[in-house]
Write a protein that holds these residues in place. Structure first.
Motif, PDB file in Angstrom:
ATOM      1  N   THR A 164       0.823  -1.200   0.000  1.00  0.00           N
ATOM      2  CA  THR A 164       0.000   0.000   0.000  1.00  0.00           C
ATOM      3  C   THR A 164       0.862   1.257   0.000  1.00  0.00           C
ATOM      4  N   ALA A 165       0.220   2.375  -0.263  1.00  0.00           N
ATOM      5  CA  ALA A 165       0.839   3.676  -0.020  1.00  0.00           C
ATOM      6  C   ALA A 165       0.932   3.894   1.494  1.00  0.00           C
ATOM      7  N   PRO A 166       1.649   4.922   1.949  1.00  0.00           N
ATOM      8  CA  PRO A 166       1.800   5.131   3.399  1.00  0.00           C
ATOM      9  C   PRO A 166       0.484   5.250   4.147  1.00  0.00           C
ATOM     10  N   GLU A 167      -0.548   5.822   3.503  1.00  0.00           N
ATOM     11  CA  GLU A 167      -1.829   5.992   4.190  1.00  0.00           C
ATOM     12  C   GLU A 167      -2.652   4.709   4.244  1.00  0.00           C
ATOM     13  N   GLY A 168      -2.247   3.672   3.525  1.00  0.00           N
ATOM     14  CA  GLY A 168      -2.943   2.405   3.553  1.00  0.00           C
ATOM     15  C   GLY A 168      -4.243   2.399   2.789  1.00  0.00           C
ATOM     16  N   ARG A 198      -9.761  -4.459  -2.280  1.00  0.00           N
ATOM     17  CA  ARG A 198      -8.656  -3.495  -2.349  1.00  0.00           C
ATOM     18  C   ARG A 198      -7.510  -3.920  -1.445  1.00  0.00           C
ATOM     19  N   ALA A 199      -7.807  -4.738  -0.441  1.00  0.00           N
ATOM     20  CA  ALA A 199      -6.791  -5.261   0.477  1.00  0.00           C
ATOM     21  C   ALA A 199      -7.347  -6.516   1.132  1.00  0.00           C
ATOM     22  N   ILE A 200      -6.437  -7.328   1.691  1.00  0.00           N
ATOM     23  CA  ILE A 200      -6.833  -8.567   2.365  1.00  0.00           C
ATOM     24  C   ILE A 200      -6.180  -8.615   3.736  1.00  0.00           C
ATOM     25  N   LEU A 201      -6.969  -9.025   4.736  1.00  0.00           N
ATOM     26  CA  LEU A 201      -6.477  -9.210   6.105  1.00  0.00           C
ATOM     27  C   LEU A 201      -6.586 -10.689   6.459  1.00  0.00           C
ATOM     28  N   LEU A 202      -5.455 -11.293   6.820  1.00  0.00           N
ATOM     29  CA  LEU A 202      -5.414 -12.704   7.203  1.00  0.00           C
ATOM     30  C   LEU A 202      -5.073 -12.813   8.676  1.00  0.00           C
ATOM     31  N   VAL A 203      -5.899 -13.549   9.415  1.00  0.00           N
ATOM     32  CA  VAL A 203      -5.702 -13.722  10.858  1.00  0.00           C
ATOM     33  C   VAL A 203      -5.258 -15.154  11.122  1.00  0.00           C
ATOM     34  N   PRO A 255       5.126 -10.824  -7.776  1.00  0.00           N
ATOM     35  CA  PRO A 255       4.074 -10.558  -6.784  1.00  0.00           C
ATOM     36  C   PRO A 255       2.710 -10.392  -7.430  1.00  0.00           C
ATOM     37  N   LEU A 256       1.691 -10.803  -6.684  1.00  0.00           N
ATOM     38  CA  LEU A 256       0.337 -10.740  -7.236  1.00  0.00           C
ATOM     39  C   LEU A 256      -0.649 -10.351  -6.158  1.00  0.00           C
ATOM     40  N   GLY A 257      -1.812  -9.904  -6.607  1.00  0.00           N
ATOM     41  CA  GLY A 257      -2.933  -9.670  -5.715  1.00  0.00           C
ATOM     42  C   GLY A 257      -2.889  -8.343  -4.995  1.00  0.00           C
ATOM     43  N   PRO A 258      -3.952  -8.036  -4.253  1.00  0.00           N
ATOM     44  CA  PRO A 258      -4.003  -6.797  -3.486  1.00  0.00           C
ATOM     45  C   PRO A 258      -3.064  -6.867  -2.281  1.00  0.00           C
ATOM     46  N   PRO A 259      -2.742  -5.719  -1.683  1.00  0.00           N
ATOM     47  CA  PRO A 259      -1.923  -5.732  -0.461  1.00  0.00           C
ATOM     48  C   PRO A 259      -2.558  -6.633   0.589  1.00  0.00           C
ATOM     49  N   LEU A 305      -6.069  -0.809   6.594  1.00  0.00           N
ATOM     50  CA  LEU A 305      -4.945  -1.747   6.484  1.00  0.00           C
ATOM     51  C   LEU A 305      -3.763  -1.030   5.847  1.00  0.00           C
ATOM     52  N   VAL A 306      -2.635  -1.083   6.529  1.00  0.00           N
ATOM     53  CA  VAL A 306      -1.405  -0.474   6.022  1.00  0.00           C
ATOM     54  C   VAL A 306      -0.365  -1.569   5.839  1.00  0.00           C
TER      55      VAL A 306
END
Length: 386
Positions: free
Chosen positions: A81-85, A127-132, A153-157, A181-182
Motif C-alpha cells: 500500500t501507499a503510506p496511508e494504507g 482493495r486489500a486482504i487481512l489474514l488472521v 508478486p500478485l494480488g491486493p496488499p 490496512l497499512v
C-alpha cells in the motif's frame, strides 16, 4: 544422551539462537558463515554461492480498527500500500468487501486456501486482504504463509496478523464495519547465500548423490528447519569418515520461504544435475517437531523406496505416512520432480509451523530427529555405494 543426540541438540540450539532466518538478512548471512565453519571442522572444504535479489524492506504494517492498532507481517509476494494504507468496509474473503478478511492456517490446503488464492489472483474483488492466524496457534505471533510468487508478486496488499484480536475483528466483520490496512514496504538490493560441499567418491565416473536441505525461514525455525540441518550434518560427518562409492554433493539453500529462490539459483547453474544425479535426498520441514511432527516420506520411484525401506529397517524406525510413489511432492523435492529427477524426501507436520514459538528445545523431538539421522546415514551409504 548419546553422542549423536548431543550433536543434533547442539546444532539445532545454535541455529535457533541465531535469530530470525529470513533470506538475505544479517542473520541469514551469519548462519551461512556458521554452516561453513561447521563443515570446515569436519575437514572438508565448503563453497559459498552468493546471488543477488531484491529483499523486502519492512516499513509500516498494521491493521486499525477503531482505537485498536494491530501490528502484522505483509505477504512478501503481494503488492504493498501507499503510506496511508487502504480504508474500507470489512467482509469475508470472496465477498464484495473492500477489505477481505479470513482466518488462515499456515499449513495450507482446503477450501479456505482456494478462496484466498482466487481472491489474490483477482485483485479487483478486494482493495486489500487481512489474514488472521487461526486459533490452533498460540496467541501473540503470526504463522506466516510462504511467498510462493515472490519473483512475480500478485494480488491486493495483504497483511497477516496474530489471533489475539480475532473476537473483535469477527464482530466488526459480521457488522460490516470499516477498518484501515497499512502494508507500506519497499524493496532493497541484497545478497543471499547457498552453502555447498562435496564428499569425493571412489569412482568419479559415477553419477553423484545430492543431499539437500533448506536453511532459511520466517522465524528461528528450530523444528521446521533445525532438524533437516542437523541430519544434513550427521550424514556429512558419516560420509566424510568413509570413502563413498560415488561423489555426494551437499547443498543447504536459502530462499525456502520465498518460492525456493535459493534452490532455483543452485539448479540454474547446474542445469543437468536434476536428471544426471543418481538420486536426491531431501531433508524437508518439521520431521523432528515435538508437536504434530508426523513424518511423511515422498518417493519418485519404487526402487528408491525399496532402498530407503532397508535404511529405515536398519535404523528401527517407520514413518507416520508415505505419499503415493510418483506423486508431486511438497517442499524442495518438487523442483526435482518437475525436472524429472529421482528423489527420496521427508517432510512432516508441525503445530507451530511458521510461528515464532517454534523454538528450541520445546518444539524439538531430539530422539525422533536422531532416529531419522540414522536412517538417512544408512540411506546415503546405500545410494552412494549402489
Amino acid at each position: 544422551m548419546s553422542r549423536s543426540v548431543d550433536r543434533i541438540a547442539r546444532i539445532i540450539a545454535e541455529y535457533d539462537a541465531q535469530g530470525v532466518h529470513r533470506t538475505g538478512t544479517s542473520v541469514d548471512l551469519a548462519s551461512a558463515a556458521w554452516m561453513k565453519s561447521r563443515i570446515n571442522e569436519l575437514g572438508l572444504p565448503s563453497e559459498e554461492d552468493r546471488f543477488s535479489f531484491k529483499r523486502v524492506a519492512l516499513g509500516l504494517n498494521r491493521f486499525e480498527l477503531g482505537d485498536v492498532s494491530i501490528e502484522g507481517v505483509p505477504m512478501y509476494d503481494g503488492t504493498f500500500t501507499a503510506p496511508e494504507g487502504v480504508a474500507g468496509w470489512l467482509g469475508a474473503i470472496g465477498s464484495d468487501a473492500e477489505i477481505g478478511v479470513a482466518e488462515v492456517n499456515s499449513r495450507g490446503g482446503g477450501a479456505a486456501f482456494d478462496t484466498l488464492n482466487h481472491a489474490r489472483q483477482n485483485p479487483t474483488k478486494h482493495r486489500a486482504i487481512l489474514l488472521v492466524t487461526d486459533a490452533s496457534f498460540p496467541p501473540g505471533g503470526v504463522a506466516i504463509l510462504n511467498a510462493e510468487h515472490y519473483t512475480a508478486p500478485l494480488g491486493p496488499p495483504t497483511l497477516q496478523i496474530p489471533n489475539d484480536h480475532w473476537p473483535l475483528i469477527k464482530l466488526a466483520l459480521d457488522a460490516g464495519s470499516t477498518g484501515r490496512l497499512v502494508a507500506h514496504n519497499t524493496y532493497e538490493p541484497a545478497q543471499a547465500v547457498n552453502i555447498h560441499c562435496r564428499v569425493p567418491g571412489r569412482d568419479q565416473a559415477l553419477a553423484p548423490v545430492v543431499i539437500m536441505t533448506p536453511r532459511s525461514g520466517w522465524w528461528s525455525c528450530a523444528s521446521e528447519r533445525g532438524g533437516g540441518i542437523a541430519v544434513w550434518f550427521e550424514v556429512l560427518r558419516d560420509l566424510a569418515s568413509v570413502a563413498p562409492g560415488r561423489d555426494v554433493i551437499f547443498t543447504a539453500n536459502t530462499g525456502h520461504e520465498l518460492g525456493h529462490i535459493g534452490l532455483e539459483h543452485f539448479l540454474g547453474a547446474r542445469k543437468d544435475l536434476i536428471r544426471s544425479a543418481a538420486i536426491w535426498l531431501h531433508l524437508g520441514a518439521n520431521f523432528g517437531a515435538s508437536r504434530g511432527g508426523a513424518p511423511r516420506l515422498q518417493y519418485s520411484d519404487l526402487e528408491g523406496k525399496a532402498v530407503f525401506a532397508e535404511a529405515m529397517a536398519a535404523a528401527g524406525i517407520v514413518p507416520a505416512a508415505e505419499a503415493p510413489v510418483g506423486q508431486r511432492p511438497f517442499g524442495e523435492s518438487r523442483n526435482v520432480f518437475d525436472g524429472g529427477g529421482r528423489f527420496v524426501s521427508i517432510v512432516g507436520g508441525n503445530d507451530l509451523f511458521h510461528h515464532p514459538d517454534d523454538i528450541f528445545p520445546e518444539a524439538v523431538d531430539l530422539e525422533a530427529t536422531a532416529g531419522w539421522a540414522r536412517a538417512f546415514v544408512n540411506a546415503a551409504r546405500l545410494f552412494a555405494d549402489g
